[in-house]
Design an enzyme around this catalytic site. Structure first.
Site, short mmCIF file in Angstrom:
data_model
loop_
_atom_site.label_atom_id
_atom_site.label_comp_id
_atom_site.label_asym_id
_atom_site.label_seq_id
_atom_site.Cartn_x
_atom_site.Cartn_y
_atom_site.Cartn_z
N HIS A 63 0.90 -0.75 -0.28
CA HIS A 63 -0.06 0.12 -0.15
C HIS A 63 0.82 1.36 0.01
O HIS A 63 0.54 1.83 -0.59
CB HIS A 63 -0.98 0.07 1.52
CG HIS A 63 -2.01 1.16 1.25
ND1 HIS A 63 -3.27 1.18 1.05
CD2 HIS A 63 -1.60 1.96 1.87
CE1 HIS A 63 -3.85 2.33 1.23
NE2 HIS A 63 -3.24 3.49 1.52
N GLU A 64 1.92 1.41 1.07
CA GLU A 64 2.39 2.97 1.23
C GLU A 64 3.21 2.55 -0.19
O GLU A 64 4.13 3.30 -0.30
CB GLU A 64 3.24 2.28 2.48
CG GLU A 64 2.54 2.38 3.79
CD GLU A 64 1.36 3.09 3.99
OE1 GLU A 64 1.67 4.87 3.63
OE2 GLU A 64 0.35 3.20 4.31
N HIS B 246 1.92 4.50 -2.44
CA HIS B 246 2.15 6.66 -2.35
C HIS B 246 3.71 6.47 -2.85
O HIS B 246 3.87 7.65 -2.92
CB HIS B 246 1.93 6.46 -0.80
CG HIS B 246 0.18 6.22 -0.54
ND1 HIS B 246 -0.58 6.89 -1.37
CD2 HIS B 246 -0.13 5.64 0.34
CE1 HIS B 246 -1.60 7.11 -0.63
NE2 HIS B 246 -1.65 5.64 0.82
#
Ligand code: ZN
Length: 503
Positions: free
Chosen positions: A267-268, A271
């Site tokens: 997920h990170e 980003h």
């Protein structure tokens, strides 16, 4: 002074503001990852000083006159980087000057007290400890909205701050359609026997979890020369400067559930890789950031869910995961594993929700947030309104407020008008993915064997490199050839869960 000189002076000014912002990021990263507990009070003061300097630099009267000079020159080419620079600088300047400094300071103080109260109130299961502070927080946000009379709904001001151009009216329409499609799909899936995911509770040594995460990051294309992976209580991504875009993950203390850390890491990654691939020449300008919270979240969700929970991805990674953890996964085959990591069940806690029910949690929060800001729901009635909505939408009622209205920090920490961006991110992840596959059909065969480089290059070319140059709506139009739409997301969910659950 000529308009070009004024533009150069303005750019020097935004570079200072960005440097101060990155200084704040260093202080915050250290606080979350390394700082010993007794460092807290002094760190809070340091953060306060830098925040104030940043606000002064952007709210300054000098910025207003430089902006006016450049805007009135008539020389800015529409669609150019300079035009985007001026538009964004105007936007941040307006936000900084319209709201009185005393109101900003009062919000910051109330938010800090309210978040600390929440830290006590949640384990004590005592909503009354936070109620007056939360009521004050709503009141102060309603006052902020009054300084933006162009917004039709009081929540629009706060939504616009994270997702420019997005409004309550647009979101209501989207969420209504989404709920209409999701509810029967969730019912169909949960009517089937639930997959067994008990093996995830086995022990996965922490050092191996982190080593595996690093391997996945490297293959996905995270640049370790311009970032690093660390641990923190709540995973996050932050920019400490050009060439330094870091991510964090978390591992259960008892080392169970390897996916808990790995999916957070992926997920990170979404980003972080977005930030790492913004054009270098945007450094020092407001374009050196993602287009919006929703677009940012589209990338974390794309890599975590659309790619990271897919058959193609795990056809490559699962044998490697099995080898890494030896007998912990020896009796679990790929099919069992895929069904377990895509298990759907209605639940009470947002952060534990699966891909399918997650948005129902968000829609509840968005609706309640609208009512609070409108004044049609009083904070004292919020806990019961929460329970009632969980009963009607998810068929469950939490036994207490700790697992009800107090489960998320957002409202208590002063984060209003941000929940919607998680669902916006889900919708956009599928819309961008569908556009990529349509424009480059060969990506499908690559993704089926976990070769993600082509998809990553496509995202870089169409989304990442542009940073915040385009508004979210412009970006979606440019990338997909149409406006924001839930159709690709619904099609993606139907296909994926239809196959997994043999619907
Ligand atoms: Zn995220």
């Amino acid at each position: 002074m000529s308009w070009t000189e004024d533009l150069a002076t303005l750019k020097a000014r935004t570079r200072d503001v960005q440097d101060l912002g990155h200084t704040l990021a260093v202080l915050n990263w250290d606080q979350e990852v390394l700082m010993p507990p007794k460092g807290g009070p002094a760190r809070g003061r340091m953060i306060g000083v830098i925040s104030r300097l940043m606000h002064e630099r952007i709210a300054d009267q000098k910025v207003a006159s430089l902006l006016a000079s450049v805007e009135s020159s008539g020389k800015l080419k529409p669609g150019s980087d300079d035009a985007a620079f001026v538009r964004l600088t105007r936007r941040f300047h307006e936000h900084a000057v319209r709201v009185p400094t005393e109101l900003v300071a009062e919000m910051a103080e109330n938010d800090s007290r309210s978040q600390q109260a929440w830290v006590q109130a949640r384990p004590a299961n005592d909503f009354s400890l936070v109620e007056p502070l939360l009521a004050r927080s709503v009141e102060l946000r309603r006052r902020v909205s009054e300084y933006f009379p162009e917004h039709a709904h009081p929540l629009d001001t706060h939504i616009d701050a994270s997702d420019e151009g997005m409004t309550v009216a647009i979101l209501r329409g989207l969420f209504r359609q989404l709920r209409y499609e999701l509810v029967p799909l969730v019912q169909a899936v949960t009517a089937k026997p639930a997959p067994d995911d008990s093996f995830l509770n086995r022990k996965f040594p922490k050092a191996k979890q982190l080593a595996f995460s690093n391997k996945v990051l490297a293959r996905l294309g995270y640049d370790f020369e311009a970032g690093r992976l660390d641990e923190s209580a709540h995973p996050f991504t932050t920019t400490l400067g050009a060439g330094d875009k870091r991510i964090t993950t978390r591992v259960h203390a008892d080392e169970h559930d390897v996916l808990y850390s790995l999916m957070s890491t992926i997920h990170e990654f979404g980003h972080g890789t977005y930030e790492q691939n913004i054009k270098e020449e945007y450094d020092g300008t407001p374009m050196f950031a993602g287009a919006s919270s929703g677009v940012h979240e589209s990338q974390s969700r794309l890599w975590e869910n659309v790619v990271g929970r897919s058959r193609g991805f795990w056809s490559y990674w699962y044998p490697r995961l099995q080898r890494t953890f030896g007998k912990a996964l020896k009796d679990v085959d790929l099919e069992m594993f895929l069904r377990a990591i895509n298990k759907v069940e209605t639940s009470l806690i947002r952060t534990e929700a699966d891909e399918l029910t997650y948005n129902l949690h968000i829609i509840i929060r968005f609706d309640l947030e609208c009512q609070l800001m409108e004044g049609s729901l009083a904070v004292k009635d919020l806990p019961e309104a929460w329970h009632a909505r969980y009963q009607s939408d998810l068929g469950q009622r939490a036994p207490d407020d700790r697992n009800g209205v107090m489960q998320d920090v957002h409202w208590y920490g002063g984060y209003w008008g941000v929940f919607h961006s998680y669902t916006l991110g889900n919708i956009l992840s599928a819309q961008f993915y569908a556009a990529a596959l349509q424009q480059q059909p060969e990506l499908a065969a690559q993704l089926a064997v976990a070769k993600t480089g082509g998809l990553h290059r496509w995202m870089k070319k169409h989304i990442y490199q542009h940073g915040a140059k385009y508004t979210p709506a412009e970006l979606v139009q440019r990338v997909t050839g149409g406006p924001l739409s839930i159709a690709p997301y619904i099609a993606y969910l139907r296909e994926k869960y239809g196959e997994l659950y043999a619907l």
